[in-house]
Motif scaffolding. Structure first.
Motif, mmCIF file in Angstrom:
data_model
loop_
_atom_site.group_PDB
_atom_site.id
_atom_site.type_symbol
_atom_site.label_atom_id
_atom_site.label_comp_id
_atom_site.label_asym_id
_atom_site.label_seq_id
_atom_site.Cartn_x
_atom_site.Cartn_y
_atom_site.Cartn_z
ATOM 1 N N ARG A 123 2.340 2.192 -3.191
ATOM 2 C CA ARG A 123 1.549 2.488 -4.241
ATOM 3 C C ARG A 123 1.014 4.212 -4.064
ATOM 4 O O ARG A 123 1.258 4.944 -5.155
ATOM 5 N N SER A 124 1.228 4.564 -2.628
ATOM 6 C CA SER A 124 0.650 5.803 -2.289
ATOM 7 C C SER A 124 1.910 6.826 -2.865
ATOM 8 O O SER A 124 1.859 7.442 -3.616
ATOM 9 N N HIS A 138 0.887 -1.293 0.257
ATOM 10 C CA HIS A 138 -0.167 -0.331 -0.110
ATOM 11 C C HIS A 138 0.947 1.102 -0.014
ATOM 12 O O HIS A 138 0.611 2.179 -0.833
ATOM 13 N N GLN A 149 4.404 6.687 -5.420
ATOM 14 C CA GLN A 149 4.157 6.237 -6.687
ATOM 15 C C GLN A 149 2.833 7.151 -7.258
ATOM 16 O O GLN A 149 3.842 8.164 -7.647
ATOM 17 N N LYS A 150 2.242 7.387 -6.849
ATOM 18 C CA LYS A 150 1.289 7.895 -6.703
ATOM 19 C C LYS A 150 1.130 9.605 -6.430
ATOM 20 O O LYS A 150 0.829 9.934 -7.012
#
Length: 205
Positions: free
Chosen positions: A148-149, A145, A151-152
């Motif tokens: 992913r955050s 998680h 990368q965002k």
């Protein structure tokens, strides 16, 4: 730094918006007490977006009465109307600043997005950056998680930088006579009791 963004007080928008968002999250008594050198219309626009963002969060709650959600929805409508009005007001101010500097040929192309709309999008992106960064710091998420955050967050920062550059290039194009600036009106109908049929049918307007 280009002189025109300094004159318009739209220089270093990313840093200014990041500072304001952090400041506003400290719950100050006066949201205007840390304006810096930012254009006052852009500051007001940012505050409406900040308020709108947090009302939207409240609207997703499932642990409160429907009456509270209805009030939140009305608050959202109000902030959104003010936001659109301020985008137009900022465009008016920019056009007034441009008018004595350049004569726009009527055959020049326009940009599909106005400078005020770009400033609005930069602030919204700044809110996303702030809250996505918050997400990366949570202690209740797993590594996947968090990755992913992160990368965002990197993507959001890149897109925001692109928007700021697009604003600068658009102002350059106006001043060079490569594009003409034209005001566009939103004409939001849902808040107008004379235009929203659900409202004027009640009053007979």
């Amino acid at each position: 730094m280009k002189m025109h963004v300094q004159e318009l007080k739209l220089a270093d928008l990313i840093q200014a918006f990041d500072r304001l968002i952090t400041f506003w999250h400290s719950d100050p008594a006066d949201y205007k007490s840390e304006p810096g050198e930012l254009n006052p219309i852009a500051l007001e626009l940012g505050w409406r977006n900040y308020s709108l963002w947090h009302e939207e969060d409240k609207a997703r709650r499932t642990d409160v009465d429907d009456s509270m959600i209805a009030q939140v929805k009305r608050n959202i409508d109000g902030f959104n109307q003010q936001r659109n009005d301020l985008i137009e007001k900022l465009d008016e101010a920019i056009l007034a600043w441009l008018t004595p500097k350049v004569a726009f040929n009527k055959d020049l192309p326009i940009n599909s997005e106005t400078p005020g709309s770009i400033v609005d999008r930069i602030f919204i992106m700044s809110l996303k950056v702030y809250h996505m960064h918050e997400d990366t710091l949570r202690d209740d998420i797993d590594d996947a998680h968090r990755s992913r955050s992160q990368q965002k967050l990197a993507t959001l920062r890149e897109q925001r930088a692109d928007l700021e550059q697009a604003l600068h290039r658009l102002l350059d194009d106006y001043l060079a006579g490569n594009r003409k600036m034209k005001l566009y009106r939103q004409f939001k109908m849902y808040n107008d009791p004379t235009l929203n049929p659900e409202l004027y049918r009640q009053t007979g307007a």
